[in-house]
Design a protein around this motif. Structure first.
Motif, PDB file in Angstrom:
ATOM      1  N   UNK A 196       9.044  29.125   4.128  1.00  0.00           N
ATOM      2  CA  UNK A 196       9.182  30.193   4.441  1.00  0.00           C
ATOM      3  C   UNK A 196       7.871  31.047   5.087  1.00  0.00           C
ATOM      4  N   UNK A 197       6.632  30.710   4.471  1.00  0.00           N
ATOM      5  CA  UNK A 197       5.598  31.228   4.908  1.00  0.00           C
ATOM      6  C   UNK A 197       5.211  30.781   6.275  1.00  0.00           C
ATOM      7  N   UNK A 198       5.409  29.652   6.661  1.00  0.00           N
ATOM      8  CA  UNK A 198       5.152  28.727   7.982  1.00  0.00           C
ATOM      9  C   UNK A 198       6.033  29.661   9.040  1.00  0.00           C
ATOM     10  N   UNK A 199       7.251  29.527   8.558  1.00  0.00           N
ATOM     11  CA  UNK A 199       8.232  30.332   9.614  1.00  0.00           C
ATOM     12  C   UNK A 199       7.603  31.887  10.025  1.00  0.00           C
ATOM     13  N   UNK A 200       6.822  32.594   9.320  1.00  0.00           N
ATOM     14  CA  UNK A 200       6.427  33.878   9.386  1.00  0.00           C
ATOM     15  C   UNK A 200       5.274  33.571  10.661  1.00  0.00           C
ATOM     16  N   UNK A 201       4.643  32.220  10.715  1.00  0.00           N
ATOM     17  CA  UNK A 201       3.787  32.087  11.879  1.00  0.00           C
ATOM     18  C   UNK A 201       4.350  31.519  13.082  1.00  0.00           C
ATOM     19  N   UNK A 202       5.687  31.070  12.944  1.00  0.00           N
ATOM     20  CA  UNK A 202       6.235  30.622  13.954  1.00  0.00           C
ATOM     21  C   UNK A 202       6.195  29.003  13.830  1.00  0.00           C
ATOM     22  N   UNK A 203       6.005  28.452  12.585  1.00  0.00           N
ATOM     23  CA  UNK A 203       5.573  27.196  12.412  1.00  0.00           C
ATOM     24  C   UNK A 203       6.706  26.529  11.384  1.00  0.00           C
ATOM     25  N   UNK A 204       6.865  25.169  11.218  1.00  0.00           N
ATOM     26  CA  UNK A 204       7.698  24.876  10.234  1.00  0.00           C
ATOM     27  C   UNK A 204       6.955  23.727   9.555  1.00  0.00           C
ATOM     28  N   UNK A 205       7.535  23.659   8.162  1.00  0.00           N
ATOM     29  CA  UNK A 205       7.002  22.385   7.442  1.00  0.00           C
ATOM     30  C   UNK A 205       7.445  21.261   7.598  1.00  0.00           C
ATOM     31  N   UNK A 206       6.727  19.951   7.449  1.00  0.00           N
ATOM     32  CA  UNK A 206       7.230  18.771   7.897  1.00  0.00           C
ATOM     33  C   UNK A 206       8.308  18.433   6.841  1.00  0.00           C
ATOM     34  N   UNK A 207       9.139  17.533   7.309  1.00  0.00           N
ATOM     35  CA  UNK A 207      10.319  17.194   6.430  1.00  0.00           C
ATOM     36  C   UNK A 207       9.663  16.405   5.181  1.00  0.00           C
ATOM     37  N   UNK A 208       8.648  15.624   5.580  1.00  0.00           N
ATOM     38  CA  UNK A 208       7.891  14.737   4.512  1.00  0.00           C
ATOM     39  C   UNK A 208       6.283  15.118   4.625  1.00  0.00           C
ATOM     40  N   UNK A 209       5.901  14.986   3.367  1.00  0.00           N
ATOM     41  CA  UNK A 209       4.436  14.975   3.459  1.00  0.00           C
ATOM     42  C   UNK A 209       3.639  13.555   4.251  1.00  0.00           C
ATOM     43  N   UNK A 210       2.530  14.093   4.736  1.00  0.00           N
ATOM     44  CA  UNK A 210       1.809  13.050   5.596  1.00  0.00           C
ATOM     45  C   UNK A 210       1.445  11.794   4.371  1.00  0.00           C
ATOM     46  N   UNK A 211       0.903  12.271   3.295  1.00  0.00           N
ATOM     47  CA  UNK A 211       0.364  11.361   2.474  1.00  0.00           C
ATOM     48  C   UNK A 211       0.799  11.913   0.899  1.00  0.00           C
ATOM     49  N   UNK A 212       0.541  11.101   0.039  1.00  0.00           N
ATOM     50  CA  UNK A 212       0.926  11.616  -1.399  1.00  0.00           C
ATOM     51  C   UNK A 212      -0.049  10.497  -2.134  1.00  0.00           C
TER      52      UNK A 212
END
Length: 371
Positions: A196-212
């Motif tokens: 939701x925070x990234x949506x406020x910036x016009x961005x999106x959270x990736x479906x999966x993390x790049x690394x864990x």
């Protein structure tokens, strides 16, 4: 009412009669319910290792499913559950009840409006003290228990009281540790708030993390538990970082919550607990708060309504339930291999990393319960 333990089965059936006035059928094998045209849905409150296969079989039988978290025992089980729901056009709701909380939705909207600024960090935690499960010896299964059915797809083992009711979740064969038990609730909220925070910036959270990556172990309790009692996992989403902390030995709260999540921005932060949420400004001053209340009923009602409308439920398995559960599985997997792992979204595995790929599913499914 279905249970492989005759004592539990009869007790729950009596409870239904007392509350509703009618005696339900009390059965041992869930497949009887799948063959019953009067049954519209299954509600699965089983151990983790019995989440996937009944869900898939229920979808094949034309039933909808409310399944408790986590959505499966491993990543492949969750993905197969998603595939079954899509193929047979079934409603599958995950038991992450906070998804149906209107008050939590208000908190998420508070974040989406940009009131805490740019968020680049979120955390989730469990700091509620658990007890030792000890080292009890193996014994015979209790009378009235179909132990072979209880084991299902898991390996054949001698009965042990700690590998049974309640404490089964601490063993690799059946559970996913506290990360998959309570952690899925906290990580789901943290991911939701970050997105939701990234949506406020016009961005999106990736479906999966790049690394864990994950570090921890059995550092406190001397008992038979196999999953860690002390753990920190880190999920790298590129622009954002999410951490999960587990301290099953801790007698005190973090940010005022025994278990919770928080998102931290450059203008303030929000803490999400089980029964409340609180927003703070950049000076650490409390600026807004609300009580969450009990959202279990609302979540169940959402499922029933979606059975009628055929709309996606609030914790839809494909879009919400599995992505949040998969985060937990990846954290557990990184801990078991002892290093950072990177999931390939195209191949749905870890490439040529055979050790990591092995933990995407069970080594062997005991017949006839093959995935």
């Amino acid at each position: 009412v279905c249970d492989v333990d005759e004592g539990v089965r009869n007790s729950r059936a009596a409870g239904v009669k007392q509350s509703g006035g009618k005696s339900p059928a009390a059965i041992k094998d869930f497949r009887e319910a799948l063959d019953d045209d009067a049954v519209d849905a299954l509600v699965l409150g089983t151990p983790d290792h019995w989440h996937a296969i009944p869900t898939i079989m229920a979808c094949q039988a034309g039933k909808d499913v409310y399944v408790e978290k986590p959505d499966g025992h491993n990543v492949l089980e969750g993905e197969t559950m998603v595939a079954a729901a899509k193929k047979y056009k079934r409603i599958v709701q995950l038991g992450t009840q906070a998804r149906s909380s209107p008050q939590l939705a208000e908190a998420i909207e508070y974040v989406r409006e940009g009131k805490v600024g740019r968020i680049r960090f979120a955390k989730a935690w469990e700091s509620a003290r658990q007890g030792s499960i000890g080292h009890p010896p193996d014994s015979k299964p209790p009378a009235g228990v179909d132990y072979d059915m209880w084991l299902g797809p898991a390996p054949k083992r001698e009965f042990n009281p700690r590998r049974f009711h309640g404490s089964w979740r601490w063993f690799f064969d059946y559970g996913t540790g506290d990360l998959g038990n309570d952690g899925v609730h906290r990580l789901d909220t943290a991911r939701r708030a970050m997105a939701s925070a990234l949506e406020a910036e016009g961005k999106s959270l990736p479906d999966l993390p790049l690394a864990v990556s994950a570090h921890g172990g059995k550092h406190y309790f001397d008992d038979d538990q196999q999953w860690p009692d002390n753990l920190i996992a880190t999920f790298d989403y590129g622009e954002c970082v999410l951490t999960y902390e587990m301290r099953l030995w801790s007698p005190y709260r973090l940010h005022g919550e025994t278990e919770g999540a928080a998102v931290l921005g450059d203008q303030g932060y929000v803490v999400f607990g089980n029964r409340q949420w609180r927003a703070y400004d950049r000076a650490g001053k409390l600026v807004q708060e609300a009580v969450l209340g009990d959202h279990s009923r609302a979540h169940a009602m959402n499922f029933i309504e979606c059975m009628q409308t055929r709309e996606h439920p609030s914790a839809d398995q494909e879009t919400i339930g599995h992505p949040s559960t998969r985060t937990c599985h990846l954290g557990n997997l990184a801990w078991r291999v002892g290093r950072t792992v990177k999931f390939n979204t195209q191949t749905r595995n870890f490439g040529d990393d055979d050790e990591a790929n092995a933990y995407l599913t069970r080594e062997q499914y005991r017949k006839p319960w093959v995935l």
